[in-house]
Design an enzyme around this catalytic site. Structure first.
Site, PDB file in Angstrom:
ATOM      1  N   CYS A 166      -7.432  12.077  -5.245  1.00 27.76           N
ATOM      2  CA  CYS A 166      -8.152  13.276  -5.668  1.00 27.76           C
ATOM      3  C   CYS A 166      -8.658  13.974  -4.415  1.00 27.76           C
ATOM      4  CB  CYS A 166      -9.318  12.929  -6.584  1.00 27.76           C
ATOM      5  SG  CYS A 166      -8.859  12.145  -8.138  1.00 27.76           S
ATOM      6  N   ASN A 205     -13.778  11.131  -5.217  1.00 22.92           N
ATOM      7  CA  ASN A 205     -12.428  10.680  -4.865  1.00 22.92           C
ATOM      8  C   ASN A 205     -12.515   9.206  -4.542  1.00 22.92           C
ATOM      9  OD1 ASN A 205      -9.810  10.306  -3.855  1.00 22.92           O
ATOM     10  ND2 ASN A 205     -10.438  10.914  -1.799  1.00 22.92           N
ATOM     11  N   GLY A 206     -11.693   8.397  -5.215  1.00 24.97           N
ATOM     12  CA  GLY A 206     -11.684   6.970  -4.943  1.00 24.97           C
ATOM     13  C   GLY A 206     -11.627   6.161  -6.216  1.00 24.97           C
ATOM     14  N   CYS A 249      -8.175   3.980   4.581  1.00 26.22           N
ATOM     15  CA  CYS A 249      -6.876   3.748   3.963  1.00 26.22           C
ATOM     16  C   CYS A 249      -5.761   4.198   4.905  1.00 26.22           C
ATOM     17  CB  CYS A 249      -6.780   4.516   2.649  1.00 26.22           C
ATOM     18  SG  CYS A 249      -5.144   4.490   1.887  1.00 26.22           S
ATOM     19  N   TYR A 299       1.084   9.026   4.354  1.00 24.87           N
ATOM     20  CA  TYR A 299       1.662   9.801   3.261  1.00 24.87           C
ATOM     21  C   TYR A 299       0.742  10.845   2.652  1.00 24.87           C
ATOM     22  CZ  TYR A 299       3.552  10.642  -1.478  1.00 24.87           C
ATOM     23  OH  TYR A 299       4.001  11.220  -2.638  1.00 24.87           O
ATOM     24  N   SER A 313       6.692  14.052   3.695  1.00 24.65           N
ATOM     25  CA  SER A 313       5.926  13.134   4.527  1.00 24.65           C
ATOM     26  C   SER A 313       6.786  12.261   5.429  1.00 24.65           C
ATOM     27  CB  SER A 313       5.020  12.248   3.662  1.00 24.65           C
ATOM     28  OG  SER A 313       5.764  11.669   2.610  1.00 24.65           O
ATOM     29  N   ASP A 351      11.974   7.684   5.785  1.00 23.58           N
ATOM     30  CA  ASP A 351      11.034   7.929   4.695  1.00 23.58           C
ATOM     31  C   ASP A 351       9.722   7.225   5.007  1.00 23.58           C
ATOM     32  OD1 ASP A 351      10.110   9.019   2.368  1.00 23.58           O
ATOM     33  OD2 ASP A 351      11.498   7.965   1.032  1.00 23.58           O
ATOM     34  N   ASP A 352       8.659   7.641   4.309  1.00 23.91           N
ATOM     35  CA  ASP A 352       7.340   7.086   4.600  1.00 23.91           C
ATOM     36  C   ASP A 352       7.105   5.737   3.941  1.00 23.91           C
ATOM     37  OD1 ASP A 352       5.749   7.603   1.886  1.00 23.91           O
ATOM     38  OD2 ASP A 352       6.976   9.348   2.311  1.00 23.91           O
ATOM     39  N   CYS A 410      -2.938  -1.502  -4.961  1.00 18.88           N
ATOM     40  CA  CYS A 410      -4.178  -0.944  -4.413  1.00 18.88           C
ATOM     41  C   CYS A 410      -5.167  -0.750  -5.557  1.00 18.88           C
ATOM     42  CB  CYS A 410      -3.906   0.393  -3.724  1.00 18.88           C
ATOM     43  SG  CYS A 410      -5.401   1.230  -3.148  1.00 18.88           S
ATOM     44  N   CYS A 416      -7.684  -0.200   6.406  1.00 16.32           N
ATOM     45  CA  CYS A 416      -7.315  -1.090   5.311  1.00 16.32           C
ATOM     46  C   CYS A 416      -5.798  -1.185   5.248  1.00 16.32           C
ATOM     47  CB  CYS A 416      -7.857  -0.562   3.982  1.00 16.32           C
ATOM     48  SG  CYS A 416      -7.310  -1.521   2.542  1.00 16.32           S
ATOM     49  N   CYS A 432      -2.503  -3.236   0.934  1.00 19.70           N
ATOM     50  CA  CYS A 432      -1.259  -3.127   0.167  1.00 19.70           C
ATOM     51  C   CYS A 432      -0.085  -3.763   0.900  1.00 19.70           C
ATOM     52  CB  CYS A 432      -0.958  -1.676  -0.181  1.00 19.70           C
ATOM     53  SG  CYS A 432      -0.885  -0.559   1.225  1.00 19.70           S
TER      54      CYS A 432
END
Length: 467
Positions: A10, A112-113, A249, A255, A296, A358-359, A395, A446, A449
């Site tokens: 977000c 956001n989060g 993050c 990305y 990205s 690619d990312d 995540c 972090c 993932c």
């Protein structure tokens, strides 16, 4: 049906207007610049002489707000939100900002989060009589804040208590009749920056929203920091992160964020360019051309080309008017949507050995389709290079990821991934290589993932069950 990308989070934006700027339009253009962070719903709330008025709907920013709406949203401060749902259904009831009335007044909140103990807290609040109108964890924050506010003389004191209770990732902008507040979780997992235009203060998920508005980037909101803006006291800062820890993050750089944004003093494009150079150092391969997957993957593709000397070509035409591929109603139409969104430029591909940058690879389905598009365009070899390490774990901090069993790197070896996506070879950047690309950033990162080691405890059993 999950798309083969980690989904947007977000975006939040806030303005405390000490000048004669048009507040609602500043928020509007700020959200427009943050549209990449969420396309499901958008909202703006403004403070009009102590009364909070707002508009929020499903859809894109430009479709929701016109001149008449923005003229109605008149005030000296305002906040806005663009949403992609990571918790809570995709419904207008869950759109933000949340505007609530409580014993000590009223406020608007944008978040956001993602909280890792939201379900536990929701059940505790419901047991005490709290009634929830949405299914978002953002309303849990608002409910805790309204209850804590009863005990304290100021909303910032109440927020300090709430931040000691909630766990997870959050960047918040909160507006009351007299204050604008910005806050960031103690690990700074979600980005939040502060800017200034003359005597007005602006907050945003990304600095790219400042550029078109002529706002000067001042600094990042620190992990665990609460910044309060008021007419009486100006700017005040409260620090709750006594250990000075941080864990931004890593996918913001890989990305999510726009390449022209600066996060923690590091430009996103620079990090992606470095990742491409590291990719070549770690996984060199002979080829004729390099193709970056828009958008990205392009920064890393430029870095790979610079390091290798292999020419970078425009291998794909991207249709920017096609929505996210997973909204198509059938598998057949999803396949069609991939072709509509990305179409190879045959003259750049035919008869050539291609390196595709690619990312990330999440499920592997879209990667396979893109590799096959290159082969259909005449590529004799396709070598895939990925500017993130293998995504093996879900995540829980505001990024919408599949359950672990659906992550291709969690259930398959590198050779199996190569075969499943129909590539001649596959190479991922290493975790150490990725972290080296963040040199100069004023924070730690972090990488949960990739490793399964999270900086914040996963409290709710529902979250633990999908690891």
């Amino acid at each position: 049906m999950w798309q083969d990308k980690l989904q947007e989070e977000c975006g939040v934006f806030g303005v405390y207007n000490n000048n004669e700027f048009d507040t609602s339009r500043m928020v509007y253009y700020g959200l427009f610049a943050l549209q990449h962070r969420g396309q499901e719903s958008a909202g703006i709330a403004v403070n009009n002489n102590g009364t909070i008025v707002y508009r929020k709907e499903m859809g894109m920013v430009a479709d929701i707000f016109d001149d008449n709406v923005l003229d109605y949203l008149n005030g000296h401060s305002g906040i806005g939100h663009v949403r992609y749902s990571t918790t809570g259904s995709s419904l207008v009831e869950n759109a933000q900002p949340l505007v609530i009335k409580y014993t000590k007044g009223h406020m608007a909140l944008a978040h956001n989060g993602n909280l890792t103990n939201a379900d536990t807290l929701r059940k505790e609040l419901e047991a005490k009589g709290t009634i929830f109108q949405t299914t978002t964890d953002s309303e849990v924050i608002a409910a805790l804040l309204s209850r804590a506010r009863i005990k304290y003389n100021s909303i910032e004191e109440a927020l300090v208590e709430v931040m000691s209770i909630i766990k997870g990732a959050y960047a918040l902008v909160i507006m009351t009749p007299h204050k604008l507040i910005a806050a960031r979780d103690p690990f700074g997992m979600r980005p939040l920056v502060m800017g200034k235009k003359e005597d007005s203060f602006v907050f945003s998920s990304e600095s790219c929203a400042f550029d078109a508005l002529g706002v000067d980037l001042v600094r990042d909101v620190d992990p665990g920091e609460i910044i309060v803006i008021s007419k009486e006291k100006g700017l005040e800062s409260i620090q709750t992160n006594k250990k000075k820890q941080s864990a931004m993050c890593s996918f913001e750089y890989i990305y999510f964020a726009r390449p022209d944004s600066v996060i923690e003093s590091l430009e996103v494009y620079e990090a992606r360019f470095r990742a491409g150079k590291v990719l070549f150092e770690e996984h060199p391969v002979e080829a004729d051309v390099i193709v970056g997957v828009p958008d990205s993957g392009l920064g890393a593709a430029h870095g790979f080309a610079a390091a290798s000397g292999i020419p970078l070509v425009d291998g794909f035409m991207k249709n920017r008017y096609v929505g996210r591929t997973f909204i198509a109603p059938s598998q057949g139409l999803r396949e069609l949507a991939v072709h509509l969104k990305l179409n190879p430029i045959r003259s750049q591909i035919n008869g050539k050995r291609v390196i595709m940058i690619d990312d990330s690879i999440v499920r592997g389905t879209t990667s396979r389709r893109i590799v096959n598009l290159l082969r259909e365009a005449g590529a004799t070899e396709v070598h895939v290079r990925v500017s993130s390490p293998p995504v093996k774990y879900s995540c829980y901090f505001g990024i919408d990821t599949p359950e672990r069993e659906n992550l291709i790197a969690s259930t398959h070896s590198l050779d199996e991934i190569r075969d499943l996506i129909c590539a001649d070879s596959v190479g991922y950047i290493s975790r150490e290589g990725l972290l080296s690309t963040f040199k100069g950033a004023g924070c730690e990162f972090c990488t949960g993932c990739f490793t399964g080691n999270y900086p914040v405890e996963i409290v709710d059993e529902e979250a633990k069950g999908c690891q």
